[in-house]
Design an enzyme around this catalytic site. Structure first.
Site, PDB file in Angstrom:
ATOM      1  N   SER A 168       0.835  -1.192   0.000  1.00 57.38           N
ATOM      2  CA  SER A 168       0.000   0.000   0.000  1.00 57.38           C
ATOM      3  C   SER A 168       0.882   1.259   0.000  1.00 57.38           C
ATOM      4  CB  SER A 168      -0.955  -0.029   1.197  1.00 57.38           C
ATOM      5  OG  SER A 168      -1.951   0.951   1.079  1.00 57.38           O
TER       6      SER A 168
ATOM      7  N   GLU B 193      -1.932  -2.917  -7.889  1.00 57.59           N
ATOM      8  CA  GLU B 193      -3.160  -3.173  -7.131  1.00 57.59           C
ATOM      9  C   GLU B 193      -3.656  -1.837  -6.631  1.00 57.59           C
ATOM     10  OE1 GLU B 193      -3.692  -2.918  -3.545  1.00 57.59           O
ATOM     11  OE2 GLU B 193      -1.756  -1.916  -3.334  1.00 57.59           O
TER      12      GLU B 193
ATOM     13  N   HIS C 264      -4.864  -5.371  -1.426  1.00 60.83           N
ATOM     14  CA  HIS C 264      -5.749  -5.153  -0.275  1.00 60.83           C
ATOM     15  C   HIS C 264      -6.760  -6.295  -0.187  1.00 60.83           C
ATOM     16  CE1 HIS C 264      -3.977  -1.142  -0.611  1.00 60.83           C
ATOM     17  NE2 HIS C 264      -4.343  -0.956   0.642  1.00 60.83           N
TER      18      HIS C 264
END
Length: 298
Positions: free
Chosen positions: A109, A201, A271
């Site tokens: 992330s 992602e 995630h």
């Protein structure tokens, strides 16, 4: 690309927050997990601190990271939580000692800032679950992190997806969170895409934002020299009152349709509870066929 030394039992791992705030109690499952692997744990000064959303002011988070980076007893640094804020401290960090004695930087992330910045130094990093995820991640995700840290073989077999583009490729694996990669473009943290296999992602983005970012990559030539593309979780996407008309995977398929590199969709990373570990910067082989996709780390 330089590989940091893999961990051994008795080594020490530091846990800190480069972005959003988190308390030490929430990290106890992560501490217990590392200790079950025979590792020692050091909790950073940023844990339990807060400045609005952040785990303390920029100088404190940067100092915490710098001290762990320069501490020879700490063999890996595990990000506690994502959110936003890592980009605010990356330029405060002196990587001189780290380049001489690299260690594993672990997380995903917002940690993509560090992955991208450090991969530019020709040093590999580890894209995997955050410390906060130790309790909720799938057993497969947790085990993949252990294997990656201890230098065991990593190989993933992913079921076929209808959007997949078949083919084979070999190259260094790079990437991470699409929004973060987009945010560091044009800076010294931007990765080199040429000859690479790109993993992306994202989470909680508007669908037109996904289209905007993918079009930016296309128009700036980032796909021209790519060897392959791996699409992880595109999770909890948002739409406007007037729908965009395509979901995230359809957007990516449309933007990349004219390129001939292999593409894998729905790869178990990002995630997701099943967030498998990926060694960014390491050479991999990617095989996409009619029944499955296989990613092997060499």
């Amino acid at each position: 690309m330089v590989m940091p030394k893999f961990l051994q039992k008795g080594d020490t791992v530091g846990i800190l927050a480069t972005a959003r705030k988190i308390d030490s109690e929430t990290l106890q499952p992560a501490v217990a997990l590392l200790e079950s692997w025979g590792l020692h744990v050091v909790i950073g000064r940023s844990i339990g601190k807060e400045e609005n959303q952040l785990a303390g002011p920029d100088w404190l988070r940067a100092t915490d990271f710098q001290e762990m980076l320069d501490n020879p007893k700490i063999k890996a640094i595990w990000g506690a939580k994502g959110g936003y804020g890592t980009v605010r401290i990356v330029d405060r960090i002196d990587f001189t000692n780290f380049k001489k004695n690299p260690k594993w930087i672990v997380g995903f992330s917002d940690i993509t800032v560090l992955h991208s910045h450090i991969n530019n130094m020709d040093i590999a990093t580890l894209h995997g679950i955050m410390a906060i995820s130790a309790k909720t991640a799938s057993p497969e995700a947790v085990e993949s992190l252990r294997k990656a840290l201890f230098g065991e073989k990593l190989e993933y077999h992913v079921p076929h997806h209808a959007f997949n583009k078949m083919g084979s490729a070999k190259g260094e694996l790079v990437g991470g969170n699409l929004s973060v990669l987009y945010s560091v473009m044009g800076s010294k943290s931007e990765i080199d895409y040429i000859g690479k296999i790109l993993f992306i992602e994202d989470l909680d983005e508007y669908l037109y934002h996904i289209d905007r970012m993918m079009m930016n990559l296309k128009r700036n030539g980032y796909f021209d020299g790519l060897k392959g593309l791996i699409i992880g979780g595109m999770t909890s996407m948002n739409d406007n009152e007037i729908p965009w008309g395509k979901d995230a995977l359809e957007i990516i398929q449309d933007v990349t349709k004219d390129f001939d590199f292999p593409v894998v969709y729905d790869f178990p990373a990002g995630h997701l509870k099943d967030n498998r570990a990926l060694i960014l910067g390491k050479s991999v082989t990617l095989e996409v066929n009619e029944t499955e996709s296989v990613l092997k780390f060499e």
